[in-house]
Design an enzyme around this catalytic site. Structure first.
Site, PDB file in Angstrom:
ATOM      1  CG  ASN A   1     -11.916  -1.885   3.667  1.00  0.00           C
ATOM      2  OD1 ASN A   1     -12.008  -2.907   2.993  1.00  0.00           O
ATOM      3  ND2 ASN A   1     -11.260  -0.822   3.245  1.00  0.00           N
TER       4      ASN A   1
ATOM      5  CD  GLU B   1      -8.452  -5.238  10.632  1.00  0.00           C
ATOM      6  OE1 GLU B   1      -9.272  -4.544   9.999  1.00  0.00           O
ATOM      7  OE2 GLU B   1      -7.224  -5.052  10.570  1.00  0.00           O
TER       8      GLU B   1
ATOM      9  CD  GLU C   1     -12.663   3.401   2.122  1.00  0.00           C
ATOM     10  OE1 GLU C   1     -12.926   4.098   1.106  1.00  0.00           O
ATOM     11  OE2 GLU C   1     -11.506   3.047   2.448  1.00  0.00           O
TER      12      GLU C   1
ATOM     13  CB  CYS D   1      -8.825  -2.839  14.516  1.00  0.00           C
ATOM     14  SG  CYS D   1      -9.985  -2.321  13.244  1.00  0.00           S
TER      15      CYS D   1
HETATM   16  N1  THU Z   1      -8.460  -0.644   7.000  1.00  0.00           N
HETATM   17  C1  THU Z   1      -8.940  -1.857   7.424  1.00  0.00           C
HETATM   18  O1  THU Z   1     -10.041  -2.272   7.059  1.00  0.00           O
HETATM   19  N2  THU Z   1      -8.166  -2.601   8.248  1.00  0.00           N
HETATM   20  C2  THU Z   1      -6.887  -2.271   8.618  1.00  0.00           C
HETATM   21  O2  THU Z   1      -6.252  -3.034   9.321  1.00  0.00           O
HETATM   22  C3  THU Z   1      -6.295  -1.014   8.156  1.00  0.00           C
HETATM   23  C4  THU Z   1      -7.208  -0.085   7.444  1.00  0.00           C
HETATM   24  C5  THU Z   1      -9.263   0.124   6.046  1.00  0.00           C
HETATM   25  C6  THU Z   1      -9.926   1.368   6.557  1.00  0.00           C
HETATM   26  C7  THU Z   1     -10.081   2.167   5.277  1.00  0.00           C
HETATM   27  O3  THU Z   1     -11.274   1.768   4.608  1.00  0.00           O
HETATM   28  C8  THU Z   1      -8.914   1.746   4.411  1.00  0.00           C
HETATM   29  O4  THU Z   1      -8.446   0.524   4.968  1.00  0.00           O
HETATM   30  C9  THU Z   1      -7.781   2.762   4.370  1.00  0.00           C
HETATM   31  O5  THU Z   1      -7.380   3.114   5.647  1.00  0.00           O
END
Ligand code: THU
Length: 143
Positions: A56, A69, A58, A103
């Site tokens: 992820n 994902e 941000e 996702c």
């Molecule tokens: N996040 C993901 O990368 N995948 C998931 O399946 C759930 C959430 C990330 C997005 C954000 O950077 C952090 O987790 C908190 O929501």
């Protein structure tokens, strides 16, 4: 016998999920998550056995944040990969983290009805079919 989503979900999960999970675990270490501090890693495998990973990423705007994902999926599709068989997702949560709604939509459209293996850092895991995570999907067939 008509194959339902339920029947399909009982099919044996593909081999190598442990290895795929390990790659997702390593990918998670690259997460850029200074706002939530919630790091996620994903590893997407093609039917031919290639693996593309993601973490992820941000944004200070919050809304532009991209999940692990979708990073893995967009990387794979941008490299011309089209046929997939499994994705592993690793996060540090009490229960394995299931993909968010955005996702799930992207996974359904670009990755298809693959195995989704969700795992936490303590080894708790679940393996589901994409069609279990997104029943009654909206996709190109609706247009
Ligand atoms: N996040 C993901 O990368 N995948 C998931 O399946 C759930 C959430 C990330 C997005 C954000 O950077 C952090 O987790 C908190 O929501």
């Amino acid at each position: 016998m008509k194959r339902t989503a339920r029947a399909r979900s009982r099919r044996a999960a593909p081999a190598g999920l442990r290895e795929l999970t390990e790659l997702a675990r390593v990918a998670r270490l690259q997460a850029f998550a200074p706002f939530s501090r919630f790091k996620v890693g994903a590893a997407l495998r093609t039917r031919a056995g290639e693996v593309v990973t993601g973490c992820n990423i941000e944004s200070a705007s919050y809304g532009l944040t991209m999940c692990a994902e979708r990073v893995a999926i967009f990387k794979a599709v941008s490299e011309g990969l089209r046929e997939f068989d499994a994705i592993a997702v690793v996060a540090d949560s009490p229960r394995p983290t299931a993909p968010c709604g955005a996702c799930r939509q992207v996974m359904w459209e670009l990755v298809g009805d693959v195995w989704v293996h969700i795992v936490n850092l303590h080894g708790r895991n679940r393996t589901l079919r994409m069609s279990e995570l997104l029943p009654l999907p909206f996709d190109a067939r609706n247009l």
